[in-house]
Scaffold this motif. Sequence first.
Motif, PDB file in Angstrom:
ATOM      1  N   PHE A   7       3.916   3.790   3.970  1.00 18.57           N
ATOM      2  CA  PHE A   7       3.215   5.377   4.466  1.00 18.57           C
ATOM      3  C   PHE A   7       3.147   5.195   5.956  1.00 18.57           C
ATOM      4  O   PHE A   7       2.994   4.230   6.378  1.00 18.57           O
ATOM      5  N   ALA A   9       2.980   4.664   9.753  1.00 19.14           N
ATOM      6  CA  ALA A   9       3.776   4.241  10.865  1.00 19.14           C
ATOM      7  C   ALA A   9       4.477   2.829  10.031  1.00 19.14           C
ATOM      8  O   ALA A   9       5.647   2.412  10.756  1.00 19.14           O
ATOM      9  N   ARG A  46       1.281  -5.325  10.496  1.00 16.73           N
ATOM     10  CA  ARG A  46       0.409  -4.309  10.024  1.00 16.73           C
ATOM     11  C   ARG A  46      -0.097  -4.581   8.378  1.00 16.73           C
ATOM     12  O   ARG A  46      -0.743  -3.909   8.104  1.00 16.73           O
ATOM     13  N   PRO A  48      -1.795  -6.960   7.071  1.00 16.70           N
ATOM     14  CA  PRO A  48      -3.238  -7.463   6.788  1.00 16.70           C
ATOM     15  C   PRO A  48      -4.155  -6.400   7.021  1.00 16.70           C
ATOM     16  O   PRO A  48      -5.356  -6.631   6.222  1.00 16.70           O
ATOM     17  N   ALA A  49      -3.752  -5.513   7.699  1.00 20.41           N
ATOM     18  CA  ALA A  49      -4.966  -4.283   7.801  1.00 20.41           C
ATOM     19  C   ALA A  49      -4.655  -3.163   7.190  1.00 20.41           C
ATOM     20  O   ALA A  49      -5.192  -2.191   7.088  1.00 20.41           O
ATOM     21  N   ALA A  50      -3.662  -3.330   6.363  1.00 20.57           N
ATOM     22  CA  ALA A  50      -3.137  -1.951   5.457  1.00 20.57           C
ATOM     23  C   ALA A  50      -4.143  -1.999   4.213  1.00 20.57           C
ATOM     24  O   ALA A  50      -4.210  -3.143   3.300  1.00 20.57           O
ATOM     25  N   MET A  51      -4.351  -0.825   3.584  1.00 20.60           N
ATOM     26  CA  MET A  51      -4.740  -0.665   2.256  1.00 20.60           C
ATOM     27  C   MET A  51      -3.763  -0.596   1.327  1.00 20.60           C
ATOM     28  O   MET A  51      -2.510  -0.332   1.433  1.00 20.60           O
ATOM     29  N   ILE A  74      -0.853   1.223   3.003  1.00 24.22           N
ATOM     30  CA  ILE A  74      -1.235   2.657   3.631  1.00 24.22           C
ATOM     31  C   ILE A  74      -1.923   1.991   4.950  1.00 24.22           C
ATOM     32  O   ILE A  74      -3.136   1.498   4.829  1.00 24.22           O
ATOM     33  N   PRO A  75      -1.454   2.265   5.832  1.00 20.83           N
ATOM     34  CA  PRO A  75      -2.033   1.763   7.218  1.00 20.83           C
ATOM     35  C   PRO A  75      -3.350   2.740   7.447  1.00 20.83           C
ATOM     36  O   PRO A  75      -3.218   3.946   7.457  1.00 20.83           O
ATOM     37  N   PRO A  76      -4.504   2.220   7.764  1.00 16.83           N
ATOM     38  CA  PRO A  76      -5.573   3.224   8.180  1.00 16.83           C
ATOM     39  C   PRO A  76      -5.284   4.144   9.255  1.00 16.83           C
ATOM     40  O   PRO A  76      -4.819   3.679  10.063  1.00 16.83           O
TER      41      PRO A  76
END
Lengths: 80, 373
Positions: A7, A9, A46, A48-51, A74-76
């Motif tokens: 999703f 970016a 990206r 590690p920080a994605a949902m 899904i990147p926050p």
Amino acid sequence: MITIKLFAAMAEEAGKETIEMTWQEGMTTEDVKRWLAEQYPSLASRIPAAMVAVNQEFAAFANPLQDGDEVAFIPPVSGG
Amino acid sequence: MLLIVRLKHTNHLPPPLSEAQVAGNSLIGACPSMDTRYSRQLLFAPIGKEGQKKLGASRVAIVGAGALGAVLANHMVRAGVGFVRIIDRDFVEPSNLQRQMLYDEEDAANHLPKAAAAAEKLKKVNSEVIIDPVIADVTAVNAEELLADCDLILDGTDNFAIRFLINDVAVKHNIPWVYGGAVSAKGMFATIRPHVTPCLRCLIPEPPSGGETCDTAGVIGPIIHIVASYQAVEGLKILVGDQKHRNPHLEHMEIWRNFHTRINLTDKKNPDCPACGKGVFEFLDLSGKEDTFTSLCGRNSVQISPTRDRHVNLDELMERFTPLGKVERNKFLLRFHVDNHYILVVFPNGRVVVQGTDDITIARSLYAKYIGA
């Protein structure tokens, strides 16, 4: 087969929204993350920080996967 | 004492009306009764009279009074939430006016802090609500004092460092909060009810670094209102106690390219989550904390937040700076122009924003030279 959906970016970075990956017995979302980072190094920072969601349900760490599952990253969204 | 500026006149009940105001009110009915003011909301069955009473008895903290925060504050004050604390560290700038609907050109020209400008506007909208504007950067030092006495926290912030801090306070004190984010035409929101839903640290294992911000990727006004209005309605459901209709999803959307999707968060807490699983609140841990220098991404500014209390007398500073360069002053802050190149914006609690550079080293040396280490 596992369908990876990217999703925002992450999709822009990878140049595609959907990626297919071969399913293996015992596979978890952590295996998908590792594979995705290897195949698409531009996504590595990206991930590690994605949902992560499996079949539209939020998936906590190392969620086991079945053949045919959809794994979404899904990147926050930060701004406000 | 903490590093907080509170505006005395709005910290308590509104001052008594003058005779002229009373006369004016009786003529134009400026102060409607509860039944009149909230009539449309009372007719809405899920709120009704009972819900309205609960709203009036509720306390809400809104962190950030930028684009999302301005919409959130508007909804909470107009809906009749009894106490609304509006916390923001910034002042109004011309680039805010395209989407931050509480502010106007005069606020920007006067460099008014957003919390103060928002409170001024909203007092005129609903004088029955106690509005508590706080000009401060929410940090590990003051977060619990500013948030823990509220029933609900609404996220109007623009970065994840502060959202992880909010999450720690919310989980520690068992306060529901509603996350919202918006950039370009994308938006996202989710309600976090500690120990019921996953918390932010369950959802996002690591605070994202980099990524898009409004200052680098831009943003359009409508996505702000959509996200903040969703946050506001989830907030109202929490305050009136309607568990049945709460939204169990994280929703995200891209309104320019017509995309909207959701993921279900029900029963998905991470048992290994440091915050809600183990009760370890890393973002509230003060050990080893020093004054922080933060480059404000895309804004050519560096913010210096002192960890310890540092009362700054703006009048004295004005006297000291006047021979050295142009100084502007309002009752909330002082702006000192250095070498026609940098501007030091100084707040009474010791916080300083150095405009004109994103280089922390330069900011550090200007801070040491003019403010003192």
